[in-house]
Design an enzyme around this catalytic site. Structure first.
Site, PDB file in Angstrom:
ATOM      1  N   TRP A   1       8.123  -1.074   2.460  1.00 34.05           N
ATOM      2  CA  TRP A   1       8.337  -0.107   1.371  1.00 34.05           C
ATOM      3  C   TRP A   1       7.851   1.292   1.724  1.00 34.05           C
ATOM      4  CZ3 TRP A   1      12.001  -1.856  -1.302  1.00 34.05           C
ATOM      5  CH2 TRP A   1      12.092  -3.206  -1.643  1.00 34.05           C
TER       6      TRP A   1
ATOM      7  N   ASP B   1       2.298   4.122  -4.355  1.00 34.72           N
ATOM      8  CA  ASP B   1       3.278   3.166  -4.881  1.00 34.72           C
ATOM      9  C   ASP B   1       2.495   1.900  -5.231  1.00 34.72           C
ATOM     10  OD1 ASP B   1       5.161   1.209  -5.309  1.00 34.72           O
ATOM     11  OD2 ASP B   1       6.179   1.416  -3.372  1.00 34.72           O
TER      12      ASP B   1
ATOM     13  N   LYS C   1       7.467  -6.505 -11.070  1.00 36.81           N
ATOM     14  CA  LYS C   1       6.575  -7.422 -10.368  1.00 36.81           C
ATOM     15  C   LYS C   1       5.515  -7.971 -11.313  1.00 36.81           C
ATOM     16  CE  LYS C   1       8.880  -6.191  -6.719  1.00 36.81           C
ATOM     17  NZ  LYS C   1       8.687  -4.997  -5.920  1.00 36.81           N
TER      18      LYS C   1
HETATM   19  C1  LIG Z   1       9.729  -4.095  -5.061  1.00 22.99           C
HETATM   20  C2  LIG Z   1       9.078  -2.900  -4.539  1.00 22.99           C
HETATM   21  C3  LIG Z   1       9.746  -1.665  -4.465  1.00 22.99           C
HETATM   22  C4  LIG Z   1      11.220  -1.482  -4.765  1.00 22.99           C
HETATM   23  O1  LIG Z   1      11.511  -1.549  -6.067  1.00 22.99           O
HETATM   24  P1  LIG Z   1      13.010  -1.370  -6.614  1.00 22.99           P
HETATM   25  O2  LIG Z   1      12.739  -1.299  -8.077  1.00 22.99           O
HETATM   26  O3  LIG Z   1      13.776  -2.578  -6.204  1.00 22.99           O
HETATM   27  O4  LIG Z   1      13.573  -0.128  -6.079  1.00 22.99           O
HETATM   28  C5  LIG Z   1       9.015  -0.562  -4.037  1.00 22.99           C
HETATM   29  N1  LIG Z   1       7.728  -0.681  -3.670  1.00 22.99           N
HETATM   30  C6  LIG Z   1       7.064  -1.863  -3.709  1.00 22.99           C
HETATM   31  C7  LIG Z   1       5.641  -1.918  -3.292  1.00 22.99           C
HETATM   32  C8  LIG Z   1       7.718  -3.002  -4.146  1.00 22.99           C
HETATM   33  O5  LIG Z   1       7.072  -4.174  -4.182  1.00 22.99           O
END
Ligand SMILES: *Cc1c(COP(=O)(O)O)cnc(C)c1O
Length: 357
Positions: A100, A169, A193
């Site tokens: 990511w 993030d 998540k």
């Molecule tokens: C799942 C995830 C993303 C991507 O998310 P989307 O909503 O599918 O764009 C970005 N960063 C992390 C750490 C993730 O686990």
């Protein structure tokens, strides 16, 4: 009703009581005679709901007054674009700890210079690196990190102290443990998540950061548009925000984020203990000191054995244990809503599978 032991990496398990409450209220929200998805986003009912969601989030995460909370769309991936579109003037420094952050850095490269402040890519993203101050170049606008690496199963235990804005993030560990908010200028987290349905991203933005944003970018992609309009510049994802409210109430009922963090640690320990005591039958991907409490990644001796393990897990009502295609192997995601009972069942299953093979 059949419910599985859900170890999905995202979208992932949500608290059963929240799902039931949402179901019960779906046709008639708070006596309005309509569903929450049928009412105006400018109505008092909805505005109150969204304001309460913000207040509760602020309480639970102890978010200081000089930070704004916003709700955006486009997932974590849109944030890979937005953070740089808004704040990359000269160069952005990225701590590359997994897929990511790698993607975020590549997306940001469209807007200016990007470079790795630290990276564990060459070592297969098995750990969280140290950040050396001398690795931060002059005129770096921000340092960017990924708090929990969902795919490789590593997680920052404490965040680095830097004297330029830190962006995080937190998509896959948001609300799973306390966050030192004031160490960051910008935090974002996709909901799917830990906190709700896909379709909304929570942003936490320091007020002073907004002054540093570029001026010549489209309104919809500016953070300060969301701040100025309290996230209702256009129609927000009302159902997702409503759902988050319910999850936040659930977190509060569980004793808050601090209590949840303690439970999450105990849950993860159950599985790591099995891995560590398996004499190499299960091999953890992450170095011990960088291990994630949210996503536990491991391999078995051969792909055939892994296949058998996954098949047997399905027969035991456990789903989502297949690793990400980039890493292979197995992964157990133990987000907030995954119960102790599910974790105990997984631990027992892993031990008996080892004995049988
Ligand atoms: C799942 C995830 C993303 C991507 O998310 P989307 O909503 O599918 O764009 C970005 N960063 C992390 C750490 C993730 O686990």
């Amino acid at each position: 009703m059949k419910r599985v032991h859900n170890f999905n990496a995202g979208p992932s398990a949500m608290p059963l009581s929240v799902l039931q409450e949402v179901q019960a209220e779906f046709l008639d929200y708070a006596g309005t005679g309509m569903s929450v998805i049928e009412m105006s986003h400018r109505s008092d009912s909805y505005q109150t709901l969204q304001a309460e969601t913000e207040t509760l989030l602020r309480d639970l995460l102890h978010i200081p007054k000089d930070y704004h909370i916003v709700f955006m769309q486009g997932g974590g991936s849109m944030q890979f674009v937005m953070h740089a579109l808004n704040f990359l003037h000269c160069r952005g420094g990225y701590i590359n700890t997994g897929v990511w952050s790698d993607k975020a850095m590549k997306a940001a490269a469209a807007f200016g210079e990007v470079y790795e402040v630290a990276s564990t890519k060459a070592e297969g993203f098995t750990h969280i690196p140290r950040v050396l101050p001398q690795a931060i170049k002059a005129q770096t606008d921000y340092i960017y990190l990924t708090s929990n690496n969902t795919i490789h199963g590593t997680q920052w235990q404490t965040y680095p102290q830097v004297d330029i804005p830190l962006f995080g993030d937190l998509s896959s560990d948001f609300l799973s443990r306390p966050i030192p908010i004031s160490q960051f200028d910008l935090i974002f987290a996709g909901a799917q998540k830990n906190i709700g349905p896909a379709g909304v991203v929570v942003g936490i933005i320091k007020d002073t950061l907004l002054d540093k944003a570029k001026r010549d970018i489209p309104d919809m992609l500016r953070y300060d548009t969301y701040v100025k309009h309290h996230s209702v510049y256009n129609t927000p994802p009302v159902f997702c925000i409503y759902f988050i409210y319910k999850v936040l109430q659930w977190v509060q009922q569980q004793g808050g984020v601090e209590k949840i963090a303690q439970r999450n640690k105990e849950k993860a320990d159950m599985i790591y203990e099995v891995i560590d005591q398996s004499n190499g039958f299960y091999r953890g991907h992450a170095d011990i000191q960088s291990r994630s409490v949210m996503n536990i990644t491991f391999h078995l001796a051969t792909p055939e054995l892994e296949k058998m393990f996954l098949q047997a897990s399905l027969q035991n009502n456990m789903i989502g244990l297949k690793g990400h295609r980039l890493l292979g192997g197995c992964r157990a995601s133990l987000y907030n809503a995954v119960t102790e009972e599910s974790c105990a069942s997984l631990a027992t299953f892993m031990k008996s599978f080892q004995q049988a093979h």
